[in-house]
Design an enzyme around this catalytic site. Structure first.
Site, PDB file in Angstrom:
ATOM      1  N   LYS A  75       0.858  -1.185   0.000  1.00 49.28           N
ATOM      2  CA  LYS A  75       0.000   0.000   0.000  1.00 49.28           C
ATOM      3  C   LYS A  75       0.890   1.228   0.000  1.00 49.28           C
ATOM      4  CE  LYS A  75      -3.542   2.376   2.670  1.00 49.28           C
ATOM      5  NZ  LYS A  75      -4.494   2.267   3.785  1.00 49.28           N
ATOM      6  N   LYS A  79      -2.242  -1.431  -3.803  1.00 54.08           N
ATOM      7  CA  LYS A  79      -3.106  -0.258  -3.720  1.00 54.08           C
ATOM      8  C   LYS A  79      -2.268   1.004  -3.814  1.00 54.08           C
ATOM      9  CE  LYS A  79      -6.015   2.031  -0.456  1.00 54.08           C
ATOM     10  NZ  LYS A  79      -6.425   2.120   0.907  1.00 54.08           N
TER      11      LYS A  79
HETATM   12  C1  PBG Z   1      -7.461   3.297   5.629  1.00 52.62           C
HETATM   13  C2  PBG Z   1      -7.727   3.195   4.195  1.00 52.62           C
HETATM   14  C3  PBG Z   1      -7.537   4.183   3.212  1.00 52.62           C
HETATM   15  C4  PBG Z   1      -8.056   3.665   2.032  1.00 52.62           C
HETATM   16  C5  PBG Z   1      -8.510   2.385   2.309  1.00 52.62           C
HETATM   17  N1  PBG Z   1      -8.287   2.110   3.645  1.00 52.62           N
HETATM   18  C6  PBG Z   1      -7.055   5.558   3.320  1.00 52.62           C
HETATM   19  C7  PBG Z   1      -5.665   5.877   3.635  1.00 52.62           C
HETATM   20  O1  PBG Z   1      -4.782   5.024   3.790  1.00 52.62           O
HETATM   21  O2  PBG Z   1      -5.445   7.070   3.776  1.00 52.62           O
HETATM   22  C8  PBG Z   1      -8.118   4.385   0.713  1.00 52.62           C
HETATM   23  C9  PBG Z   1      -9.152   3.907  -0.213  1.00 52.62           C
HETATM   24  C10 PBG Z   1      -9.470   4.821  -1.314  1.00 52.62           C
HETATM   25  O3  PBG Z   1      -8.856   5.883  -1.545  1.00 52.62           O
HETATM   26  O4  PBG Z   1     -10.425   4.487  -2.031  1.00 52.62           O
HETATM   27  N2  PBG Z   1      -6.241   2.884   6.076  1.00 52.62           N
END
Ligand code: PBG
Length: 342
Positions: free
Chosen positions: A211, A264
């Site tokens: 991520k 992601k």
């Molecule tokens: C929380 C999380 C996030 C997303 C999914 N889970 C936000 C982040 O890490 O700031 C982002 C999902 C999206 O942008 O659609 N940890």
């Protein structure tokens, strides 16, 4: 002209379908849903057209709408009634995700995946407890550029205990799969241990394994009210410059027992999706995030792109790169299109 090779022969109608290498099915898609404990009405999310924060009482109705399109799985995010420094509402038995999960699994056939993270539950918006909160400085206001800011960091190992509790509470509520998204070292092992100890050996973990610290999460942070109040997530999410590091990071999650490995965001990181596809035999998931959704909508609103076509092409590209499953805010629309086009 006597050309031996004419690839165009196979691009004619009638044969295109036979030689198509990639297909997209409604069953490949997972629809994210935002459940909001602070409201009793649906609240549209401005930067994500067509998406809403849904009150707990409407969670079953919302999931039924999704199932009607042919999508079979949902990913639940929660907006809690209250936030604190530790994010303790995240593992409350009567918490927003726990409550919605209980209802959805009792009343629908949806496959329910729950996001296990703390950023929507902490008052500072970070994905775990902060080291100085743990040192007893809770209540201190970081927002005005205080001296803590440069050294502020999330306490990795303390956060693992919270993540384990969250995962167990989600499984107790009936969650079919747990998806930790906080990018803490050791999070998969901690969650696996907690789940196994409490009798949830059958509940798989889909790790947000690679991520990235991405600006494409902007609209989500509005939607889930999880923007960090100060600083950024650079010290736990991955540097967009790094690909080899992703392999190392993902390998660790695989070793700790992750069942599904996720990348992601999706479109700006298709090389990573493809690297994972070549290196691992696990199912690979990709999260087509809020910013990827918002930018296509914005361009379509201006009349610059055909929304339906670019959405379909985006998801097809993510599959072609090697993803088996896709989390996407386009899930319902694309599934509907796929079913209608049959
Ligand atoms: C929380 C999380 C996030 C997303 C999914 N889970 C936000 C982040 O890490 O700031 C982002 C999902 C999206 O942008 O659609 N940890």
């Amino acid at each position: 002209m006597n050309l031996t090779h004419r690839p165009r022969r196979l691009r004619q109608d009638g044969v295109r379908g036979l030689v198509s290498e990639t297909s997209l099915e409604p069953a490949d898609l997972i629809a994210p849903v935002f459940i909001d404990a602070t409201t009793d009405e649906r609240i549209p999310i401005e930067s994500m057209p067509g998406h809403e924060r849904v009150p707990i009482d409407e969670s079953v109705a919302r999931v039924e709408e999704i199932l009607e399109t042919g999508v079979e799985a949902v990913m639940l995010f929660g907006i809690p009634i209250a936030k604190d420094a530790q994010g303790s509402r995240a593992w409350a038995d009567d918490g927003v995700v726990q409550e919605a999960t209980r209802r959805i699994t009792a009343e629908t056939d949806a496959y329910v995946i729950t996001d296990a993270c703390l950023c929507e539950y902490t008052d500072h918006g970070h994905c775990g407890a902060l080291e100085d909160e743990l040192r007893g400085e809770a209540g201190h206001d970081h927002s005005e550029g205080c001296a803590h800011e440069p050294t502020m960091t999330v306490d990795n190992d303390a956060t693992l205990e919270s993540l384990e509790r969250i995962a167990v509470s989600h499984a107790e509520a009936g969650a079919d799969m747990i998806a930790p998204s906080g990018m803490m070292d050791g999070m998969v092992a901690a969650i696996r241990e907690g789940l196994d100890r409490e009798g949830f050996e059958h509940v798989p973990i889909m790790s947000y394994a690679a991520k990235y610290e991405s600006a494409f999460y902007g609209p989500f942070r509005d939607a889930a009210d999880g923007a960090p109040a100060f600083g950024n997530r650079r010290h736990y999410q991955m540097d967009p410059a790094n690909a080899r590091e992703a392999m190392r990071e993902v390998r660790l999650d695989a070793e700790q027992g992750a069942d599904v490995l996720m990348v992601k965001p999706a479109l700006p990181y298709l090389d990573i999706v493809n690297d994972l596809r070549r290196e691992f035999d696990h199912p690979i998931a990709a999260y087509n995030v809020s910013g990827e959704y918002a930018m296509l909508h914005a361009a379509a609103e201006k009349g610059w792109l055909d929304l339906e076509e670019v959405a379909l092409e985006s998801l097809l590209s993510i599959k072609r790169a090697g993803a088996d499953l896709i989390l996407t805010y386009f899930a319902e629309d694309v599934a509907q299109g796929l079913t209608a086009g049959r």
